[in-house]
Design an enzyme around this catalytic site. Sequence first.
Site, PDB file in Angstrom:
ATOM      1  N   CYS A 135       0.825  -1.221   0.000  1.00 51.06           N
ATOM      2  CA  CYS A 135       0.000   0.000   0.000  1.00 51.06           C
ATOM      3  C   CYS A 135       0.857   1.267   0.000  1.00 51.06           C
ATOM      4  O   CYS A 135       0.335   2.364  -0.201  1.00 51.06           O
ATOM      5  CB  CYS A 135      -0.914   0.000   1.220  1.00 51.06           C
ATOM      6  SG  CYS A 135      -2.025  -1.416   1.245  1.00 51.06           S
ATOM      7  N   ASN A 193     -10.084  -0.069   1.003  1.00 49.50           N
ATOM      8  CA  ASN A 193      -8.618   0.070   0.899  1.00 49.50           C
ATOM      9  C   ASN A 193      -8.202  -0.382  -0.500  1.00 49.50           C
ATOM     10  O   ASN A 193      -8.263  -1.568  -0.805  1.00 49.50           O
ATOM     11  CB  ASN A 193      -7.977  -0.789   1.992  1.00 49.50           C
ATOM     12  CG  ASN A 193      -6.457  -0.762   1.952  1.00 49.50           C
ATOM     13  OD1 ASN A 193      -5.863  -0.285   0.985  1.00 49.50           O
ATOM     14  ND2 ASN A 193      -5.838  -1.286   2.998  1.00 49.50           N
ATOM     15  N   HIS A 253      -3.029   7.102   3.551  1.00 51.34           N
ATOM     16  CA  HIS A 253      -3.513   5.855   2.961  1.00 51.34           C
ATOM     17  C   HIS A 253      -4.868   5.521   3.597  1.00 51.34           C
ATOM     18  O   HIS A 253      -5.027   5.583   4.810  1.00 51.34           O
ATOM     19  CB  HIS A 253      -2.490   4.753   3.225  1.00 51.34           C
ATOM     20  CG  HIS A 253      -2.974   3.390   2.866  1.00 51.34           C
ATOM     21  ND1 HIS A 253      -3.633   3.132   1.688  1.00 51.34           N
ATOM     22  CD2 HIS A 253      -2.905   2.202   3.532  1.00 51.34           C
ATOM     23  CE1 HIS A 253      -3.948   1.846   1.643  1.00 51.34           C
ATOM     24  NE2 HIS A 253      -3.521   1.267   2.750  1.00 51.34           N
TER      25      HIS A 253
HETATM   26  C1  LIG Z   1      -9.192  -5.972  10.550  1.00 50.25           C
HETATM   27  C2  LIG Z   1      -9.701  -5.083  11.675  1.00 50.25           C
HETATM   28  C3  LIG Z   1     -10.748  -4.109  11.160  1.00 50.25           C
HETATM   29  C4  LIG Z   1     -10.339  -5.952  12.738  1.00 50.25           C
HETATM   30  O1  LIG Z   1     -10.826  -5.160  13.798  1.00 50.25           O
HETATM   31  P1  LIG Z   1     -10.558  -5.613  15.300  1.00 50.25           P
HETATM   32  O2  LIG Z   1     -11.349  -4.711  16.159  1.00 50.25           O
HETATM   33  O3  LIG Z   1      -9.089  -5.654  15.489  1.00 50.25           O
HETATM   34  O4  LIG Z   1     -11.198  -7.014  15.315  1.00 50.25           O
HETATM   35  P2  LIG Z   1     -10.499  -8.400  15.696  1.00 50.25           P
HETATM   36  O5  LIG Z   1      -9.603  -8.835  14.571  1.00 50.25           O
HETATM   37  O6  LIG Z   1      -9.898  -8.254  17.069  1.00 50.25           O
HETATM   38  O7  LIG Z   1     -11.744  -9.291  15.727  1.00 50.25           O
HETATM   39  C5  LIG Z   1     -12.798  -9.050  16.643  1.00 50.25           C
HETATM   40  C6  LIG Z   1     -13.927  -9.981  16.316  1.00 50.25           C
HETATM   41  O8  LIG Z   1     -14.564  -9.532  15.111  1.00 50.25           O
HETATM   42  C7  LIG Z   1     -14.681 -10.624  14.231  1.00 50.25           C
HETATM   43  N1  LIG Z   1     -14.650 -10.148  12.842  1.00 50.25           N
HETATM   44  C8  LIG Z   1     -13.579  -9.998  12.018  1.00 50.25           C
HETATM   45  N2  LIG Z   1     -13.998  -9.550  10.834  1.00 50.25           N
HETATM   46  C9  LIG Z   1     -15.326  -9.408  10.908  1.00 50.25           C
HETATM   47  C10 LIG Z   1     -16.310  -8.976  10.003  1.00 50.25           C
HETATM   48  N3  LIG Z   1     -16.013  -8.581   8.741  1.00 50.25           N
HETATM   49  N4  LIG Z   1     -17.595  -8.947  10.413  1.00 50.25           N
HETATM   50  C11 LIG Z   1     -17.939  -9.319  11.641  1.00 50.25           C
HETATM   51  N5  LIG Z   1     -17.058  -9.744  12.558  1.00 50.25           N
HETATM   52  C12 LIG Z   1     -15.756  -9.778  12.182  1.00 50.25           C
HETATM   53  C13 LIG Z   1     -13.528 -11.529  14.558  1.00 50.25           C
HETATM   54  O9  LIG Z   1     -13.780 -12.851  14.127  1.00 50.25           O
HETATM   55  C14 LIG Z   1     -13.482 -11.416  16.046  1.00 50.25           C
HETATM   56  O10 LIG Z   1     -14.449 -12.249  16.587  1.00 50.25           O
HETATM   57  P3  LIG Z   1     -14.135 -13.111  17.917  1.00 50.25           P
HETATM   58  O11 LIG Z   1     -13.854 -12.079  18.974  1.00 50.25           O
HETATM   59  O12 LIG Z   1     -15.402 -13.864  18.100  1.00 50.25           O
HETATM   60  O13 LIG Z   1     -12.947 -13.931  17.573  1.00 50.25           O
HETATM   61  C15 LIG Z   1      -8.535  -4.281  12.333  1.00 50.25           C
HETATM   62  O14 LIG Z   1      -7.666  -5.180  12.970  1.00 50.25           O
HETATM   63  C16 LIG Z   1      -7.776  -3.499  11.324  1.00 50.25           C
HETATM   64  O15 LIG Z   1      -8.270  -2.549  10.790  1.00 50.25           O
HETATM   65  N6  LIG Z   1      -6.491  -3.840  11.111  1.00 50.25           N
HETATM   66  C17 LIG Z   1      -5.696  -3.166  10.107  1.00 50.25           C
HETATM   67  C18 LIG Z   1      -5.967  -3.817   8.790  1.00 50.25           C
HETATM   68  C19 LIG Z   1      -5.513  -3.003   7.643  1.00 50.25           C
HETATM   69  O16 LIG Z   1      -5.879  -1.855   7.521  1.00 50.25           O
HETATM   70  N7  LIG Z   1      -4.706  -3.612   6.771  1.00 50.25           N
HETATM   71  C20 LIG Z   1      -4.215  -3.032   5.588  1.00 50.25           C
HETATM   72  C21 LIG Z   1      -3.059  -2.194   5.888  1.00 50.25           C
HETATM   73  S1  LIG Z   1      -2.326  -1.614   4.423  1.00 50.25           S
END
Ligand SMILES: CC(C)(COP(=O)(O)OP(=O)(O)OC[C@H]1O[C@@H](n2cnc3c(N)ncnc32)[C@H](O)[C@@H]1OP(=O)(O)O)[C@@H](O)C(=O)NCCC(=O)NCCS
Length: 314
Positions: free
Chosen positions: A114, A271, A241
């Site tokens: 990215c 994204n 970004h």
């Molecule tokens: C991916 C992201 C949104 C997840 O949010 P989070 O608050 O960290 O959520 P977690 O990964 O801790 O997951 C929390 C719960 O939500 C669930 N979950 C994940 N994706 C889900 C979705 N699309 N819909 C519903 N629930 C979801 C998980 O399974 C987890 O459930 P559990 O507690 O029963 O295991 C966050 O980690 C993020 O934004 N990370 C950066 C990713 C990114 O931007 N990457 C590209 C960079 S260039």
Amino acid sequence: MNRGLRFCSTARCVPERIVTNDEMSRIVETSDEWIRSRTGIGQRHFSRGETAVDLCVGAGRLALERAGAAPDEVAVCVVATCTPDYASPSDACLVQAALGLPEDTPSFDVSAGCTGFLYGLETVRGLLALAEGKKKYALLIGCDQLSRILDMTDRSTCVLFGDGAGAAVVCLEDRLWHAALGSRGTAAPLWLNGPGPETTYIHMDGPAVYRFAVEALPSCVQDLLAKSGLTLDDIDWIVPHQANRRIIETAAKRLHAPLDKFYQNMVRYGNTSAASVPIALDEMAEQGLLARGQKIVTVAFGAGLTWGGALFEW
Ligand SMILES: CC(C)(COP(=O)(O)OP(=O)(O)OC[C@H]1O[C@@H](n2cnc3c(N)ncnc32)[C@H](O)[C@@H]1OP(=O)(O)O)[C@@H](O)C(=O)NCCC(=O)NCCS
């Protein structure tokens, strides 16, 4: 004053097909409410028939037209991408042919996830200096087609990304320009497997990438401010970004910067990886948000784990 880049034009090209959060909730167990509240994303564009090169050509052609740049005035053609149509040749070579850029135009892809567009800016800045003014312009395109490599059974990644291309025609002038690029040199926690016999998928430890992003984004901005001797008050816009609204909100808090200084459009595109910064710049130009002389900071982070930023005058 440095030899810096001036943005002569911007353009974007996204696939026609829009996929809403509600549509994603029919593919995986998720909801519009979850996606919006955790990411700020409302919809994304997924390709249906368009290749990555089609998107690049759409954005690149418009950017050249808007800049009034003739094909033989383009010193270099670079595409920042991690999802090229072929492992080889590069997207840029195919764009070169489609846009009628002559054979003496070096054309190649840059891979920095990215952060690719930011790496691309420094790459073309160096090559324009080597061209010594014989050809005035560089064409830089950020393009990714992540829909091709999403695991549509993994709700924690497939809802985050979208397809698109953003392009800029830039030229070299004596003007304000500071850049910062870096990499932690690690595949974990974000990688794409392939090319090879395996099906290519994006793999991501979301919380680990989140922790990296909320550190890398503000520290890159601070690095650029320190290099330029400017303060945040001097900056008109921060164009980050567009990965996730919460990352931007946390970065703004850490920088003690007002959130309305940060342009955000992930609600419309998700994204789009290397395309996200040039698509944002193009939308801002279209909306009349950018005026010559304004000071802009743009900053990105991604696989590698890479980061990059540039501070310049529009
Ligand atoms: C991916 C992201 C949104 C997840 O949010 P989070 O608050 O960290 O959520 P977690 O990964 O801790 O997951 C929390 C719960 O939500 C669930 N979950 C994940 N994706 C889900 C979705 N699309 N819909 C519903 N629930 C979801 C998980 O399974 C987890 O459930 P559990 O507690 O029963 O295991 C966050 O980690 C993020 O934004 N990370 C950066 C990713 C990114 O931007 N990457 C590209 C960079 S260039």
